[in-house]
Design a protein around this motif. Structure first.
Motif, PDB file in Angstrom:
ATOM      1  N   ASN A  54       8.233 -26.121  30.838  1.00 32.36           N
ATOM      2  CA  ASN A  54       9.408 -25.820  30.024  1.00 32.36           C
ATOM      3  C   ASN A  54       9.255 -24.646  29.106  1.00 32.36           C
ATOM      4  OD1 ASN A  54       7.666 -27.546  28.835  1.00 32.36           O
ATOM      5  ND2 ASN A  54       9.149 -28.013  27.315  1.00 32.36           N
ATOM      6  N   ARG A  55       8.065 -24.078  28.961  1.00 33.68           N
ATOM      7  CA  ARG A  55       7.805 -22.914  28.126  1.00 33.68           C
ATOM      8  C   ARG A  55       7.579 -21.580  28.788  1.00 33.68           C
ATOM      9  NH1 ARG A  55       4.193 -24.491  23.146  1.00 33.68           N
ATOM     10  NH2 ARG A  55       5.269 -22.477  22.264  1.00 33.68           N
ATOM     11  N   VAL A  56       7.936 -21.437  30.034  1.00 37.16           N
ATOM     12  CA  VAL A  56       7.449 -20.531  30.945  1.00 37.16           C
ATOM     13  C   VAL A  56       8.050 -19.022  30.538  1.00 37.16           C
ATOM     14  CG1 VAL A  56       9.661 -20.586  32.415  1.00 37.16           C
ATOM     15  CG2 VAL A  56       7.325 -19.658  33.419  1.00 37.16           C
ATOM     16  N   ARG A  57       9.193 -19.017  29.593  1.00 34.22           N
ATOM     17  CA  ARG A  57       9.386 -17.692  29.203  1.00 34.22           C
ATOM     18  C   ARG A  57       8.644 -17.222  27.960  1.00 34.22           C
ATOM     19  NH1 ARG A  57      14.330 -16.465  31.855  1.00 34.22           N
ATOM     20  NH2 ARG A  57      15.256 -18.066  32.810  1.00 34.22           N
ATOM     21  N   GLU A  58       7.927 -18.158  27.621  1.00 34.78           N
ATOM     22  CA  GLU A  58       7.412 -17.786  26.126  1.00 34.78           C
ATOM     23  C   GLU A  58       5.763 -16.976  26.773  1.00 34.78           C
ATOM     24  OE1 GLU A  58       6.766 -20.602  23.076  1.00 34.78           O
ATOM     25  OE2 GLU A  58       8.231 -21.863  24.236  1.00 34.78           O
ATOM     26  N   PRO A  59       5.469 -16.198  25.847  1.00 34.63           N
ATOM     27  CA  PRO A  59       4.159 -15.224  26.045  1.00 34.63           C
ATOM     28  C   PRO A  59       2.991 -16.182  26.026  1.00 34.63           C
ATOM     29  CG  PRO A  59       4.910 -14.797  23.885  1.00 34.63           C
ATOM     30  CD  PRO A  59       5.892 -15.629  24.417  1.00 34.63           C
ATOM     31  N   HIS A  60       2.037 -15.689  26.850  1.00 33.25           N
ATOM     32  CA  HIS A  60       0.588 -16.520  26.843  1.00 33.25           C
ATOM     33  C   HIS A  60      -0.084 -16.321  25.652  1.00 33.25           C
ATOM     34  CE1 HIS A  60      -3.439 -17.346  28.380  1.00 33.25           C
ATOM     35  NE2 HIS A  60      -2.627 -18.048  29.434  1.00 33.25           N
ATOM     36  N   TYR A  61      -0.867 -17.408  25.280  1.00 36.60           N
ATOM     37  CA  TYR A  61      -1.594 -17.463  24.020  1.00 36.60           C
ATOM     38  C   TYR A  61      -2.734 -16.704  23.922  1.00 36.60           C
ATOM     39  CZ  TYR A  61      -4.493 -20.529  27.070  1.00 36.60           C
ATOM     40  OH  TYR A  61      -5.470 -20.891  28.199  1.00 36.60           O
ATOM     41  N   ARG A  62      -3.223 -16.004  24.962  1.00 34.25           N
ATOM     42  CA  ARG A  62      -4.075 -14.530  25.051  1.00 34.25           C
ATOM     43  C   ARG A  62      -5.523 -15.239  24.970  1.00 34.25           C
ATOM     44  NH1 ARG A  62      -2.466  -9.836  21.314  1.00 34.25           N
ATOM     45  NH2 ARG A  62      -4.379  -9.363  22.147  1.00 34.25           N
ATOM     46  N   SER A  63      -5.984 -15.905  23.995  1.00 34.12           N
ATOM     47  CA  SER A  63      -7.284 -16.518  23.646  1.00 34.12           C
ATOM     48  C   SER A  63      -7.266 -17.848  23.138  1.00 34.12           C
ATOM     49  CB  SER A  63      -8.122 -15.449  22.913  1.00 34.12           C
ATOM     50  OG  SER A  63      -7.582 -15.497  21.714  1.00 34.12           O
ATOM     51  N   TYR A  64      -8.385 -18.572  23.252  1.00 31.93           N
ATOM     52  CA  TYR A  64      -8.628 -19.920  22.703  1.00 31.93           C
ATOM     53  C   TYR A  64      -8.494 -19.844  21.206  1.00 31.93           C
ATOM     54  CZ  TYR A  64     -10.015 -21.579  27.450  1.00 31.93           C
ATOM     55  OH  TYR A  64      -9.727 -21.489  28.894  1.00 31.93           O
ATOM     56  N   PRO A  65      -9.268 -18.980  20.504  1.00 27.96           N
ATOM     57  CA  PRO A  65      -9.089 -18.929  19.064  1.00 27.96           C
ATOM     58  C   PRO A  65      -7.845 -18.619  18.665  1.00 27.96           C
ATOM     59  CG  PRO A  65     -11.147 -17.917  19.788  1.00 27.96           C
ATOM     60  CD  PRO A  65     -10.370 -17.950  20.968  1.00 27.96           C
ATOM     61  N   GLU A  66      -6.989 -17.679  19.251  1.00 25.33           N
ATOM     62  CA  GLU A  66      -5.661 -17.399  18.759  1.00 25.33           C
ATOM     63  C   GLU A  66      -4.683 -18.471  18.950  1.00 25.33           C
ATOM     64  OE1 GLU A  66      -4.169 -13.082  19.616  1.00 25.33           O
ATOM     65  OE2 GLU A  66      -5.914 -13.724  21.428  1.00 25.33           O
ATOM     66  N   LEU A 157       3.819 -22.823  43.559  1.00 26.78           N
ATOM     67  CA  LEU A 157       2.518 -22.368  43.606  1.00 26.78           C
ATOM     68  C   LEU A 157       2.411 -20.875  43.015  1.00 26.78           C
ATOM     69  CD1 LEU A 157       1.343 -23.737  47.054  1.00 26.78           C
ATOM     70  CD2 LEU A 157       0.782 -24.476  44.693  1.00 26.78           C
ATOM     71  N   ALA A 158       3.587 -19.813  43.394  1.00 29.69           N
ATOM     72  CA  ALA A 158       3.533 -18.685  42.774  1.00 29.69           C
ATOM     73  C   ALA A 158       3.547 -18.748  41.182  1.00 29.69           C
ATOM     74  CB  ALA A 158       4.676 -17.906  43.384  1.00 29.69           C
ATOM     75  N   LEU A 159       4.393 -19.520  40.680  1.00 24.02           N
ATOM     76  CA  LEU A 159       4.428 -19.435  39.353  1.00 24.02           C
ATOM     77  C   LEU A 159       2.967 -20.053  38.733  1.00 24.02           C
ATOM     78  CD1 LEU A 159       7.998 -21.149  38.591  1.00 24.02           C
ATOM     79  CD2 LEU A 159       7.350 -18.673  37.922  1.00 24.02           C
ATOM     80  N   SER A 160       2.518 -20.913  39.325  1.00 23.38           N
ATOM     81  CA  SER A 160       1.193 -21.612  38.987  1.00 23.38           C
ATOM     82  C   SER A 160       0.174 -20.506  39.029  1.00 23.38           C
ATOM     83  CB  SER A 160       0.806 -22.904  39.605  1.00 23.38           C
ATOM     84  OG  SER A 160       1.771 -23.683  39.489  1.00 23.38           O
ATOM     85  N   MET A 161       0.108 -19.604  39.924  1.00 22.55           N
ATOM     86  CA  MET A 161      -0.793 -18.721  40.139  1.00 22.55           C
ATOM     87  C   MET A 161      -0.935 -17.647  38.937  1.00 22.55           C
ATOM     88  SD  MET A 161      -2.950 -18.430  42.378  1.00 22.55           S
ATOM     89  CE  MET A 161      -3.310 -16.604  42.954  1.00 22.55           C
ATOM     90  N   ALA A 162       0.312 -17.317  38.344  1.00 23.22           N
ATOM     91  CA  ALA A 162       0.648 -16.091  37.367  1.00 23.22           C
ATOM     92  C   ALA A 162      -0.140 -16.948  36.249  1.00 23.22           C
ATOM     93  CB  ALA A 162       1.953 -15.847  37.106  1.00 23.22           C
ATOM     94  N   VAL A 163       0.197 -18.332  35.824  1.00 27.22           N
ATOM     95  CA  VAL A 163      -0.380 -18.802  34.809  1.00 27.22           C
ATOM     96  C   VAL A 163      -1.590 -19.250  34.893  1.00 27.22           C
ATOM     97  CG1 VAL A 163      -0.529 -20.961  33.455  1.00 27.22           C
ATOM     98  CG2 VAL A 163       1.632 -20.272  34.476  1.00 27.22           C
ATOM     99  N   LEU A 164      -2.269 -19.360  36.087  1.00 27.16           N
ATOM    100  CA  LEU A 164      -3.681 -19.659  36.305  1.00 27.16           C
ATOM    101  C   LEU A 164      -4.675 -18.235  36.011  1.00 27.16           C
ATOM    102  CD1 LEU A 164      -6.058 -21.313  37.206  1.00 27.16           C
ATOM    103  CD2 LEU A 164      -5.603 -20.889  39.543  1.00 27.16           C
ATOM    104  N   ARG A 165      -4.045 -17.162  36.751  1.00 30.33           N
ATOM    105  CA  ARG A 165      -4.720 -15.602  36.228  1.00 30.33           C
ATOM    106  C   ARG A 165      -5.047 -15.853  34.706  1.00 30.33           C
ATOM    107  NH1 ARG A 165      -0.955 -13.873  40.087  1.00 30.33           N
ATOM    108  NH2 ARG A 165      -1.986 -13.598  42.275  1.00 30.33           N
ATOM    109  N   ALA A 166      -3.843 -15.921  34.096  1.00 29.44           N
ATOM    110  CA  ALA A 166      -3.832 -15.573  32.482  1.00 29.44           C
ATOM    111  C   ALA A 166      -4.863 -16.436  31.727  1.00 29.44           C
ATOM    112  CB  ALA A 166      -2.415 -15.780  32.169  1.00 29.44           C
TER     113      ALA A 166
END
Length: 245
Positions: A54-66, A157-166
């Motif tokens: 449900n938050r797919v349109r938001e940018p990735h968090y980039r790193s664990y510390p951030e 699966l295509a959506l999950s792959m994009a998330v997984l790579r990031a």
């Protein structure tokens, strides 16, 4: 209580405590869909990270510390009663980073940090997914969909792959030079039939606090998804003990 966008479900005012569950690489909070809402009066709170479901349109968090810096602030309204953090595999790393940042900002700290099947941060990165190509990762995601009781859907699966790579990029570059202890109980879980992380490899956590406990639970690497009784009992117990002075 109003909706909290960092949780999959609306939090309750009726809970005696809260267990915040962090998803691992490539997944959203719905990976815990077989877990109960409550464990002995303790609310199971499913942390929803940006960039998925449900938050797919938001940018990735980039790193664990951030990510941890943001979570330390965003979770504050929910830290008004005893709470614990739980993370399995890579989900344990943002859980740990958030747990250690809260006291640094003079915010309430968890009673307990529960890390499952994840080596200590100064031994990272350690994830077999980091060595897999896209075809192999896709096979893993399809198999996980089946383990969760569903069927692989190509679009999902295509959506999950994009998330997984990031997520894997965040995992790939995360490592502490040396242990950074936390002032709380750290419970380290090994699954007896887990071929991915050995009990010996988890021992690096012994340097992360004055009260580090090692537990062995029956089952394999993915058995936590079914919310087995021994795991729920252990999590409930994290909030039953007196808080450290």
């Amino acid at each position: 209580m109003k909706r909290h966008r960092w949780l999959l479900r609306d939090p309750s005012e009726e809970s005696t405590g809260r267990i915040f569950c962090f998803p691992y690489s490539g997944m959203g909070a719905s990976m815990f869909n077989r877990w109960p809402r409550w464990i002995d009066g303790v609310e199971v709170c499913l942390v929803q990270l940006p960039g998925r479901e449900n938050r797919v349109r938001e940018p990735h968090y980039r790193s664990y510390p951030e990510l941890a810096e943001v979570l330390a602030d965003q979770l504050l309204p929910l830290l008004d009663r005893p709470f614990a953090f739980f993370g399995h595999c890579a989900g344990a790393l943002p859980a740990y980073e958030t747990a250690r940042r809260l006291p640094l900002h003079r915010l309430p700290a968890p009673r307990s940090l529960v890390v499952s099947a994840q080596v200590a941060p100064h031994h990272c990165p350690h994830d077999r997914f980091l060595t897999l190509d896209d075809a192999e990762l896709l096979d893993e995601l399809a198999a996980l969909a089946v383990r969760r009781g569903g069927q692989p859907d190509p679009a999902m699966l295509a959506l999950s792959m994009a998330v997984l790579r990031a997520d894997l990029e965040a995992n790939r570059y995360y490592r502490l030079d040396e242990p950074a202890p936390v002032a709380m109980t750290v419970s380290v879980l090994h699954w007896a039939d887990d071929p991915e992380v050995t009990e010996a490899e988890l021992r690096g956590w012994e340097h992360y606090g004055d009260d580090v406990r090692f537990e062995v639970l029956p089952g394999g690497h993915y058995d936590f998804l079914a919310a087995p009784g021994p795991l729920l009992t252990l999590l409930s117990a994290q909030l039953q003990e007196r808080a450290p002075r």
